[in-house]
Design a protein around this motif. Sequence first.
Motif, PDB file in Angstrom:
ATOM      1  N   UNK A 162     -31.621  22.363 -26.662  1.00 24.00           N
ATOM      2  CA  UNK A 162     -32.229  21.065 -26.936  1.00 24.00           C
ATOM      3  C   UNK A 162     -33.437  21.281 -27.835  1.00 24.00           C
ATOM      4  N   UNK A 163     -33.476  20.573 -28.957  1.00 25.69           N
ATOM      5  CA  UNK A 163     -34.652  20.548 -29.819  1.00 25.69           C
ATOM      6  C   UNK A 163     -35.331  19.206 -29.583  1.00 25.69           C
ATOM      7  N   UNK A 164     -36.467  19.264 -28.926  1.00 19.17           N
ATOM      8  CA  UNK A 164     -37.164  18.054 -28.508  1.00 19.17           C
ATOM      9  C   UNK A 164     -38.327  17.813 -29.453  1.00 19.17           C
ATOM     10  N   UNK A 165     -38.267  16.680 -30.158  1.00 16.89           N
ATOM     11  CA  UNK A 165     -39.297  16.374 -31.137  1.00 16.89           C
ATOM     12  C   UNK A 165     -39.026  15.060 -31.824  1.00 16.89           C
ATOM     13  N   UNK A 166     -39.355  14.992 -33.097  1.00 12.53           N
ATOM     14  CA  UNK A 166     -39.259  13.759 -33.883  1.00 12.53           C
ATOM     15  C   UNK A 166     -37.878  13.113 -33.768  1.00 12.53           C
TER      16      UNK A 166
END
Length: 198
Positions: free
Chosen positions: A27-31
């Motif tokens: 999971x890439x959590x950001x914008x």
Amino acid sequence: MYDVIVLFDGYSENTEMGSCANCSCVLLKGKDNIIVDTLTPWDGEKLQQKLWNNDINCEDIKYVVCTHGHSDHTGCNYLFSNAKLIVGFSISSRDLYFDHDFAGGKPYIINEFVKVIPTPGHTLEDVSVIVETKDRGLVAITGDLFEKEQDLSDDSLWKSVGSGHDDMQQENRNKILKQVDWIVPGHGPMFKVPDHYK
């Protein structure tokens, strides 16, 4: 910048019945929330639970990136109906397919912190995700370009599961090793790139 959250470490081992394997799922959590590689089709419930544990619903995912089209990397794509899909060199949303020149080496820019680059070798349409993080510098999620950290010293680990494009895969492995600080491989835990590769 992004938080890189490895939801599941990948694994692979040979057994008497065949190879037992599942991919790393990140999971890439950001914008724009992104998930990279979605396990097998039998893993939907546990994947949803891991996302909920990180305060994310499937509807919150804007992009699903599958590093290549093998079943252990694409199995739960069906969970993410709001997402744009990038599966190897193919980009789609519902029944609309977008033209993009991965074959010509062009990166796909998701935003100023995340790009998807072509890294063929394991298959001819492999991609890797390069992400700028809050605390680890540049991280590459590479799928089976790298099998696991141990294949840095034992190339038989990645060559034994490849598809016959070893020279191309080695070239792209070298390119990744020179530019990033950490790697999430296809079938092992995240590892720090040793300094001597820079």
